[in-house]
Enzyme design. Sequence first.
Site, PDB file in Angstrom:
ATOM      1  CG  ASP A  77      -9.339  -0.559   4.937  1.00 27.83           C
ATOM      2  OD1 ASP A  77      -9.293  -0.808   3.724  1.00 27.83           O
ATOM      3  OD2 ASP A  77      -8.697  -1.181   5.790  1.00 27.83           O
ATOM      4  CD  GLN A 123      -3.198  -4.813   6.432  1.00 24.60           C
ATOM      5  OE1 GLN A 123      -3.083  -3.815   5.729  1.00 24.60           O
ATOM      6  NE2 GLN A 123      -3.894  -5.869   6.043  1.00 24.60           N
ATOM      7  CE  LYS A 178      -3.682  -2.640   2.078  1.00 26.87           C
ATOM      8  NZ  LYS A 178      -4.331  -3.156   3.285  1.00 26.87           N
TER       9      LYS A 178
END
Length: 307
Positions: free
Chosen positions: A135, A112, A68
């Site tokens: 996200d 994450q 990412k």
Amino acid sequence: MILVSMTEPKMEKIMTAQIIDGKLIAAQVRENVAAEVAKRTAEGKAKPVLATVLIGDRVDSAAYVSAKGKACLELGMGSINQHLPADISQEELEKVIRDLNADPAVNGILVQLPLPEHLNEERVLQLISIEKDVDGFSPINIGRLAQKGREPVFVPCTPGGCIYLLEQAGVKIEGANAVVLGRSNIVGMPAALLLIGKNATVTVCHSRTKNLESVVRQADILIAAIGKTQMVRGSWIKPGAAVIDVGINSIPDASKKSGHRLVGDVNFDEAKEVAGFITPVPGGVGPMTIAMLMKNTLRAAQIQQGE
Ligand code: NDP
């Protein structure tokens, strides 16, 4: 799909599915994001910045975070990574999130997952400012996704990528019978909500679904996200259906240097003979996840700059 002509002489034509090239479509999304970022920076605006938060030393999580960060740099965006120890306390982690929320130089925040066992994921996700939740997993974003007439600020990246692939392939979602295999918070459930929002009629299957095969056979659109190696057989697929395979499973393959290769939840070789459209693994949904994250991060910067 085998089409047999009813007129003489008998003609037999083997049709295989159109392969939806996720790598190509993701590259186009990334190109568009990079062009928009370049335009903004040329106008003197700050480049969008993604903050990733990695807790502990899971090798897979570290690899995802690194990919990412790399994508941000490739697209002209900024990236910072907070790598925190596996034994960090809930309070310390929450402080990190609050600081990132308050930092005007940070546009998107991605924690994450999965978190180490002792941490409360729900509380952490709830803390992320909705305008930085790239996200799309904060309860407010998911809640809005689940409500008629409301729009989430950000759509979760992998399910958003699935819908984008269907649309790019020209698959009609409205009115279609869609079957989603899996009901996880990160893929199955948001994918089902997105399909409902696009006016599909949606069935969600999970580990306790009975007669899975016959449910799948009704699907004009199938999204498979169960993490079970090639479980969906070609014989389960409705002829002409659009098949989006989210699964990533590793199987032994002596012909590869690594000794293994990745396959999906769908038996690709069988399904491509029946389906109208299908995503390969790798090279289907996988590349879309980061592309959609980059799109969301750019959008976050635009929102925060009042655009
Ligand atoms: P989870 O393990 O969180 O969820 C799996 C879901 O599948 C659950 O809802 C489970 O049911 C259901 N399930 C499990 N076994 C069966 C079965 N035999 N029949 C029907 N349903 C079943 O997985 P994720 O959603 O996180 O991921 C799914 C797959 O997608 C994985 O292979 C993962 O690696 C991949 N993935 C790929 C991404 C990408 O970028 N391409 C991103 C994220 C995930 P129940 O709820 O009853 O337990």
